[in-house]
Scaffold this motif. Structure first.
Motif, short mmCIF file in Angstrom:
data_model
loop_
_atom_site.label_atom_id
_atom_site.label_comp_id
_atom_site.label_asym_id
_atom_site.label_seq_id
_atom_site.Cartn_x
_atom_site.Cartn_y
_atom_site.Cartn_z
N LEU A 1 0.85 -1.19 0.00
CA LEU A 1 0.00 0.00 0.00
C LEU A 1 0.89 1.24 0.00
CD1 LEU A 1 -2.80 -0.84 2.61
CD2 LEU A 1 -3.10 -0.54 0.15
N ASP A 2 0.86 1.99 -1.09
CA ASP A 2 1.54 3.29 -1.17
C ASP A 2 0.50 4.35 -0.86
OD1 ASP A 2 2.95 5.56 -1.74
OD2 ASP A 2 3.19 5.16 -3.88
N THR A 3 0.34 4.66 0.42
CA THR A 3 -0.76 5.53 0.85
C THR A 3 -0.55 6.99 0.48
OG1 THR A 3 0.28 5.75 3.01
CG2 THR A 3 -1.36 4.01 2.75
N THR A 4 0.70 7.40 0.27
CA THR A 4 0.97 8.80 -0.09
C THR A 4 1.12 9.00 -1.59
OG1 THR A 4 3.35 8.50 0.18
CG2 THR A 4 2.10 9.21 2.12
N ASN A 5 1.10 7.91 -2.35
CA ASN A 5 1.25 7.97 -3.81
C ASN A 5 2.53 8.68 -4.24
OD1 ASN A 5 -0.71 6.56 -5.33
ND2 ASN A 5 -2.28 8.05 -4.76
N ASP A 6 3.59 8.50 -3.48
CA ASP A 6 4.86 9.12 -3.87
C ASP A 6 5.70 8.21 -4.76
OD1 ASP A 6 5.77 7.21 -2.12
OD2 ASP A 6 6.68 8.61 -0.70
N ARG A 7 5.25 6.98 -4.97
CA ARG A 7 5.91 6.00 -5.84
C ARG A 7 7.31 5.64 -5.33
NH1 ARG A 7 6.34 7.61 -11.65
NH2 ARG A 7 6.28 5.35 -12.05
N ARG A 8 7.56 5.87 -4.05
CA ARG A 8 8.85 5.52 -3.47
C ARG A 8 8.72 4.68 -2.21
NH1 ARG A 8 9.05 11.03 -3.59
NH2 ARG A 8 9.30 11.11 -1.34
N THR A 9 7.65 4.90 -1.44
CA THR A 9 7.49 4.22 -0.16
C THR A 9 6.16 3.50 -0.13
OG1 THR A 9 6.52 6.20 0.84
CG2 THR A 9 8.90 5.92 1.05
N ALA A 10 6.12 2.41 0.62
CA ALA A 10 4.88 1.63 0.73
C ALA A 10 4.95 0.75 1.97
CB ALA A 10 4.65 0.77 -0.51
N TYR A 11 3.78 0.41 2.49
CA TYR A 11 3.65 -0.56 3.58
C TYR A 11 3.47 -1.94 2.97
CZ TYR A 11 2.63 3.62 6.36
OH TYR A 11 2.69 4.86 6.95
N HIS A 12 4.13 -2.92 3.58
CA HIS A 12 4.06 -4.29 3.09
C HIS A 12 3.40 -5.16 4.16
CE1 HIS A 12 5.40 -7.87 0.84
NE2 HIS A 12 5.61 -8.40 2.03
N PHE A 13 2.36 -5.90 3.78
CA PHE A 13 1.66 -6.80 4.69
C PHE A 13 1.62 -8.18 4.05
CE2 PHE A 13 -0.06 -2.54 5.30
CZ PHE A 13 0.10 -2.36 6.67
N GLN A 14 1.89 -9.19 4.87
CA GLN A 14 2.02 -10.55 4.36
C GLN A 14 1.41 -11.51 5.36
OE1 GLN A 14 5.79 -11.33 2.42
NE2 GLN A 14 5.95 -13.30 3.44
N VAL A 15 0.58 -12.44 4.87
CA VAL A 15 -0.05 -13.45 5.72
C VAL A 15 0.21 -14.82 5.11
CG1 VAL A 15 -2.18 -14.27 6.78
CG2 VAL A 15 -1.86 -11.82 6.39
N PHE A 16 0.80 -15.71 5.89
CA PHE A 16 1.08 -17.07 5.45
C PHE A 16 -0.15 -17.95 5.64
CE2 PHE A 16 5.21 -15.28 6.28
CZ PHE A 16 6.03 -15.84 5.30
N ALA A 17 -0.17 -19.05 4.91
CA ALA A 17 -1.28 -20.00 5.06
C ALA A 17 -1.30 -20.58 6.46
CB ALA A 17 -1.16 -21.11 4.02
N GLY A 18 -0.17 -20.59 7.14
CA GLY A 18 -0.13 -21.05 8.52
C GLY A 18 -0.70 -20.06 9.51
N GLY A 19 -0.99 -18.81 9.06
CA GLY A 19 -1.62 -17.81 9.91
C GLY A 19 -0.69 -16.73 10.42
N GLN A 20 0.64 -16.92 10.34
CA GLN A 20 1.55 -15.92 10.89
C GLN A 20 1.66 -14.72 9.97
OE1 GLN A 20 2.32 -18.99 9.89
NE2 GLN A 20 4.40 -19.13 9.07
#
Length: 732
Positions: free
Chosen positions: A127-146
């Motif tokens: 998610l690049d919430t500021t639309n600056d095309r340089r920074t973004a938040y990364h979220f990841q969920v494994f099938a194991g739940g972690q």
């Protein structure tokens, strides 16, 4: 698995040969990356959602369904082998992502700790919430739940040190598995009037090492966050302006056996108050408060009073036999806030003792560092009864966010003086000051000046408070300031980055560096660096250089292995990143490096090398490298700048391995599956080149026998001892 886009500088050089003619059609072109742009519409949540991993509530139907993924690997550009669908909702408090992952086989679900990547199925999105095309938040969920969360910065750089509190749930069904994710808006920087975010979603199918992308990015394309898709339908979303308060209270008790003396520790008023209740025992209590408040738009104020870092994961133990300080990542939650804002755009991803960034302006681990160990004193302090394991942080504040197109970060902290309790030589029990109070501050501002260039400024300051000259404690004022600039071409294939900084010290005791440089009051220095890089296409590489004057230092609030340095790097890679009937990717490349002192009078390291690597479609991989190192000088080993000559060497490494799920019928024996390496080096010899005090040098060498074992060799005909101009030569 996709934790980050592998950099050309990390992978090293490219294709071994042209792709066989077995391909049915030409692979997607990196130059056509812009043509794969996609957008999807999110919807405002209208109805309840139960976070159980099953996105089956009627509220999900309001959002546009996302599908039509493309394989990034192993079959580049082909339709995925499994079907993935997703939708995105939002409300005044959070963003919701629901994903359905069809799979005819059971997903690979491996349990692990949070933020620990495993070879299992997972869904991730940026998610690049500021639309600056340089920074973004990364979220990841494994099938194991972690969960795993991270930050992208500088478009292609990535750090998993950032942590935030968010929710997710995984569920399994007859068609595969699904998940629901809830991201609180309070952990995101969202500007007022935001209507869209940069967005992309990825799925990893571990059993066949498949990566599917919603917004497809062709192999070899330059950029990562600059190539995200778009999440629209966010009109009305705004940052959550809330005040969060998290108080804590903690107690402790410590018993020492045998007791250092027949005395009870006195009551000590400090951020963590302590009192002795027997000759052997000390008890204490701490209280503190963490707060967070959104001031305006995407500007957040984070503060802490006497924070407790007792639940932070401990650092991994490292056996460091070198003369260079070990770098530890930041894990304390307060200091990981806005972590991307304080990062430099000039990153050198090259190994070795002189590899990596020449210096890092702000290194938050300097705040709250341990006080001097009791063994470092001369024995006149008495027998230690109690000393804090780390310097307490009485208070700290961090202001981060964006203002228009500019991003900024300001951090300030106050560390009080540190007292230890010790039995004095006269038998009395009292307090001994071991560290002075200090105020630290760091500022970072970065703004675009055109659509393809950015400029930034930075500054740090460390100022002791109430220093007593009679105690001879470290108490110098250290200030650093500088600026950086980066620009790209229209396709971001080429980039140019430069950075300059200066430092100034005032007060304090003289400090001798391992290379013999003396830092005293009034010492000042400068540093300049630059890099030209090509990041896309079959031929990639970079040329970079750094120059640091002898008395330049950032180590009071930053991180720097050494000053008095001139570095030059050159790296060239020829690669084939397009899968074909034989391999997934392959490369061959070469590098050259030369490291000297600032005056260029000493060659600290000189080497050249070649490397190659191929990943077959069977997931077996093979690689190798050859390194040739010429004779060079070590001016740090004895701690006073005495130059020691090391002879040249050469080495080679071979590699073969496979994923652990590879079938038993393999072209290599089973014991080769995994990672195997063989290295061969010529023996090295050590000679002292500038020994004005031989007995002291011999003593120093004996103390460092774990590092150096001089190996005698017969003298060749006509050979003489080498010496530096102006110094007496003594053979080892």
């Amino acid at each position: 698995m996709r934790l980050r886009r592998p950099s050309a500088f990390v992978l090293g050089a490219a294709a071994l040969c042209a792709a066989p003619e077995a391909a049915v059609c030409a692979p997607p072109s990196a130059e056509d990356a812009a043509s794969y742009f996609r957008s999807i519409r999110a919807a405002r949540r209208n109805g309840p959602i139960q976070l159980d991993g099953r996105p089956d509530e009627p509220a999900w139907l309001a959002a546009e369904p996302g599908s039509g993924f493309t394989q990034f690997s192993p079959d580049e550009g082909a339709p995925p082998s499994v079907v993935t669908r997703f939708r995105v909702l939002w409300d005044d408090d959070a963003i919701y992502v629901g994903v359905e992952c069809d799979d005819p086989e059971a997903p690979t679900a491996i349990m692990s700790r949070r933020d620990r990547p495993v070879d299992g199925d997972f869904i991730s999105f940026d998610l690049d919430t500021t639309n600056d095309r340089r920074t973004a938040y990364h979220f990841q969920v494994f099938a194991g739940g972690q969960q795993l969360d991270a930050l992208h910065f500088n478009d292609t750089d990535f750090t998993a040190d950032w942590d935030a509190a968010w929710e997710s749930a995984v569920a399994f069904n007859d068609h595969g598995w699904s998940l629901e994710v809830k991201i609180p808006l309070r952990i995101l920087r969202i500007p007022d009037g935001a209507r869209s975010f940069g967005f992309n979603l990825y799925r990893i199918l571990a059993r066949r090492h498949e990566e599917d992308q919603w917004r497809y990015r062709p192999h070899g394309a330059a950029g990562d966050i600059s190539l995200l898709g778009e999440l629209t339908g966010l009109s009305g979303i705004r940052p959550v302006r809330s005040l969060e308060l998290r108080p804590y209270f903690a107690t402790r008790s410590a018993t020492t056996r045998p007791a250092p003396a027949d005395a009870t520790a006195p009551l000590l008023f400090a951020p963590c108050t302590s009192v002795g209740y027997s000759a052997r025992s000390v008890a204490g209590a701490c209280a503190g408060l963490d707060l967070r408040y959104s001031l305006a738009s995407d500007v957040s104020l984070v503060g802490t009073l006497n924070p407790d870092f007792g639940q932070v994961e401990a650092d991994q133990r490292v056996l460091n036999l070198s003369t260079f300080e070990t770098f530890f990542p930041e894990k304390r939650p307060f200091f990981t806030e806005g972590l991307d804002l304080f990062q430099s755009p000039l990153r050198i991803q090259f190994g070795g003792p002189y590899g990596g960034d020449a210096y890092q302006i702000f290194y938050s681990r300097r705040i709250g560092r341990p006080p001097p160990a009791w063994k470092d004193w001369d024995g006149d302090k008495g027998i230690l009864v109690y000393q804090p394991a780390a310097r307490p942080v009485l208070g700290a504040m961090q202001l981060t966010g964006t203002a228009g197109p500019s991003s900024f970060g300001l951090l300030t902290s106050y560390e009080p003086r540190v007292d230890a309790q010790a039995v004095q030589p006269d038998g009395r029990l009292g307090e001994v000051r071991v560290a002075e109070a200090v105020h630290s501050a760091a500022l970072r501002v970065r703004t675009p000046i055109t659509s393809r260039s950015l400029v930034g400024v930075f500054a740090t300051a460390v100022d002791p408070i109430g220093v007593s000259s009679s105690l001879a404690l470290p108490g110098r004022h250290a200030h650093v300031a500088g600026a950086d600039f980066v620009t790209y071409d229209a396709q971001r294939d080429w980039s140019f980055t430069t950075q300059a900084a200066g430092s100034l010290l005032n007060g304090g005791q003289p400090d001798v560096q391992p290379d013999g440089t003396v830092l005293a009051s009034g010492s000042s220095g400068a540093a300049v660096a630059g890099r030209i890089a090509k990041d896309a296409g079959p031929l990639v590489g970079f040329v970079a250089g750094d120059w640091l004057s002898p008395r330049f230092t950032v180590n009071d609030l930053g991180f720097m292995r050494r000053a008095n340095l001139f570095r030059s790097f050159g790296y060239l890679q020829l690669r084939d990143v397009h899968p074909n009937s034989v391999w997934q990717r392959a490369f061959v490349g070469a590098w050259a490096r030369e490291i000297r002192n600032a005056a260029s009078s000493l060659a600290l390291e000189q080497d050249v090398g070649v490397e190659t690597f191929v990943l077959l479609n069977s997931q077996w991989n093979f690689g190798g490298s050859i390194l040739l190192q010429t004779p060079y000088i070590d001016d740090r080993e004895l701690g006073d700048g005495t130059p020691l000559e090391r002879q040249g060497s050469w080495g080679r490494a071979r590699r073969a391995g496979s994923g652990h799920r590879h079938p038993a019928a393999s072209p290599l024996p089973a014991r080769a599956a995994g990672f195997a390496i063989a290295q061969h080096h010529r023996p090295r010899h050590l000679r002292i080149l500038a020994a004005s005090h031989p007995p002291a040098l011999c003593t120093a060498l004996r103390r460092r026998h774990l590092l150096w074992k001089p190996a005698p060799r017969p003298r060749r005909a006509g050979e003489t001892d080498r010496a530096l101009p102006g110094h007496v030569s003594r053979a080892s």
